[in-house]
Design an enzyme around this catalytic site. Sequence first.
Site, PDB file in Angstrom:
ATOM      1  CB  ALA A  39      -9.778  -4.131  -6.849  1.00  0.00           C
ATOM      2  CG  PHE A  68     -13.064 -15.571  -6.247  1.00  0.00           C
ATOM      3  CD1 PHE A  68     -12.071 -15.408  -5.302  1.00  0.00           C
ATOM      4  CD2 PHE A  68     -12.753 -15.334  -7.582  1.00  0.00           C
ATOM      5  CE1 PHE A  68     -10.787 -15.020  -5.675  1.00  0.00           C
ATOM      6  CE2 PHE A  68     -11.476 -14.949  -7.965  1.00  0.00           C
ATOM      7  CZ  PHE A  68     -10.491 -14.781  -7.002  1.00  0.00           C
ATOM      8  CG  HIS A  89       3.068  -7.526  -4.397  1.00  0.00           C
ATOM      9  ND1 HIS A  89       3.649  -8.106  -3.290  1.00  0.00           N
ATOM     10  CD2 HIS A  89       1.979  -6.866  -3.926  1.00  0.00           C
ATOM     11  CE1 HIS A  89       2.943  -7.815  -2.216  1.00  0.00           C
ATOM     12  NE2 HIS A  89       1.923  -7.066  -2.581  1.00  0.00           N
ATOM     13  NE  ARG A 146     -12.981  -7.300 -16.582  1.00  0.00           N
ATOM     14  CZ  ARG A 146     -12.495  -6.638 -17.626  1.00  0.00           C
ATOM     15  NH1 ARG A 146     -12.289  -5.337 -17.556  1.00  0.00           N
ATOM     16  NH2 ARG A 146     -12.254  -7.247 -18.769  1.00  0.00           N
ATOM     17  CG  PHE A 170      -4.247  -2.505  -1.930  1.00  0.00           C
ATOM     18  CD1 PHE A 170      -3.132  -2.346  -1.125  1.00  0.00           C
ATOM     19  CD2 PHE A 170      -4.098  -2.350  -3.303  1.00  0.00           C
ATOM     20  CE1 PHE A 170      -1.893  -2.029  -1.659  1.00  0.00           C
ATOM     21  CE2 PHE A 170      -2.871  -2.042  -3.849  1.00  0.00           C
ATOM     22  CZ  PHE A 170      -1.753  -1.871  -3.034  1.00  0.00           C
ATOM     23  CB  THR A 219       6.898  -6.180  -8.664  1.00  0.00           C
ATOM     24  OG1 THR A 219       5.675  -6.115  -7.897  1.00  0.00           O
ATOM     25  CG2 THR A 219       7.565  -4.815  -8.661  1.00  0.00           C
ATOM     26  CB  SER A 241      -7.070  -9.091  -2.372  1.00  0.00           C
ATOM     27  OG  SER A 241      -7.806  -8.081  -3.009  1.00  0.00           O
ATOM     28  CG  PHE A 242      -2.113 -11.698   1.411  1.00  0.00           C
ATOM     29  CD1 PHE A 242      -1.569 -12.551   0.451  1.00  0.00           C
ATOM     30  CD2 PHE A 242      -1.771 -11.902   2.735  1.00  0.00           C
ATOM     31  CE1 PHE A 242      -0.706 -13.574   0.814  1.00  0.00           C
ATOM     32  CE2 PHE A 242      -0.913 -12.924   3.103  1.00  0.00           C
ATOM     33  CZ  PHE A 242      -0.379 -13.760   2.144  1.00  0.00           C
ATOM     34  CD  GLU A 243      -3.864  -8.458   4.495  1.00  0.00           C
ATOM     35  OE1 GLU A 243      -4.355  -7.756   3.586  1.00  0.00           O
ATOM     36  OE2 GLU A 243      -2.654  -8.717   4.555  1.00  0.00           O
TER      37      GLU A 243
HETATM   38  N1  INI Z   1      -3.941  -5.850  -2.359  1.00  0.00           N
HETATM   39  C1  INI Z   1      -5.010  -5.749  -3.169  1.00  0.00           C
HETATM   40  O1  INI Z   1      -6.142  -5.961  -2.720  1.00  0.00           O
HETATM   41  N2  INI Z   1      -4.846  -5.424  -4.488  1.00  0.00           N
HETATM   42  C2  INI Z   1      -3.625  -5.186  -5.023  1.00  0.00           C
HETATM   43  O2  INI Z   1      -3.544  -4.877  -6.231  1.00  0.00           O
HETATM   44  C3  INI Z   1      -2.483  -5.293  -4.186  1.00  0.00           C
HETATM   45  N3  INI Z   1      -1.176  -5.044  -4.736  1.00  0.00           N
HETATM   46  O3  INI Z   1      -1.043  -4.935  -5.948  1.00  0.00           O
HETATM   47  O4  INI Z   1      -0.206  -4.950  -4.004  1.00  0.00           O
HETATM   48  C4  INI Z   1      -2.678  -5.625  -2.827  1.00  0.00           C
HETATM   49  N4  INI Z   1      -1.644  -5.717  -1.994  1.00  0.00           N
HETATM   50  C5  INI Z   1      -1.780  -5.711  -0.550  1.00  0.00           C
HETATM   51  C6  INI Z   1      -2.046  -7.087   0.005  1.00  0.00           C
HETATM   52  O5  INI Z   1      -3.383  -7.503  -0.266  1.00  0.00           O
HETATM   53  C7  INI Z   1      -1.868  -7.097   1.518  1.00  0.00           C
HETATM   54  O6  INI Z   1      -2.789  -6.220   2.122  1.00  0.00           O
HETATM   55  C8  INI Z   1      -0.457  -6.717   1.952  1.00  0.00           C
HETATM   56  O7  INI Z   1       0.516  -7.454   1.243  1.00  0.00           O
HETATM   57  C9  INI Z   1      -0.260  -6.978   3.474  1.00  0.00           C
HETATM   58  O8  INI Z   1      -0.422  -8.358   3.785  1.00  0.00           O
END
Ligand code: INI
Length: 160
Positions: A86, A119, A94, A133, A24, A92, A62-64
């Site tokens: 990033a 990190f 999120h 950055r 992402f 929102t 980043s969530f994964e």
């Molecule tokens: N993931 C990112 O790495 N950066 C972001 O800015 C972002 N936004 O803004 O939504 C983002 N979302 C996706 C998230 O990391 C997951 O892949 C997704 O929610 C599926 O689990």
Amino acid sequence: MTVYEGNFSGDLSDFRFAIVIGRFNDLVTDKLLSACQDCLKRHGIDIDPQSGQVDYVWVPGSFEVSIMAKKVASSGLYDAVICLGAIIRGDTPHFDFVAAEAAKGIAAVGFQTGVPVIFGILTTDTMQQALERAGIKGNLGWNYALNALEMASLMRQFKT
Ligand code: INI
């Protein structure tokens, strides 16, 4: 008394690193990765994904990153894991959820596995700030690689 410090020289030929990268916002994460690789290479690390000392794992976002960081750190194959991502604020809430979980998850992996986990997740309000950055005004990818080298070297000093 003894002072322990990581260093960036000497024989690093048996060091192994994993880099976990969020796809992402890859306009930014690609640039973080390039600087990270450049730094490792200039410190004598073979960054070739086929034959080298670094493995690369791409995840959706980043969530994964933390779940994969846990997997690779638990393998016992790596001296340090570098997490790159990033997270850029939108309109929102999120951003806050993704950023909080990424930070908590990555910190937990280090504690749980004893492997240094760097990190390297940028959290910015705008794409412009992220790009500043990741290349426009320096590139934090370089610093994350240095942090990994320092921690990997430091951890070796405590191995018996
Ligand atoms: N993931 C990112 O790495 N950066 C972001 O800015 C972002 N936004 O803004 O939504 C983002 N979302 C996706 C998230 O990391 C997951 O892949 C997704 O929610 C599926 O689990």
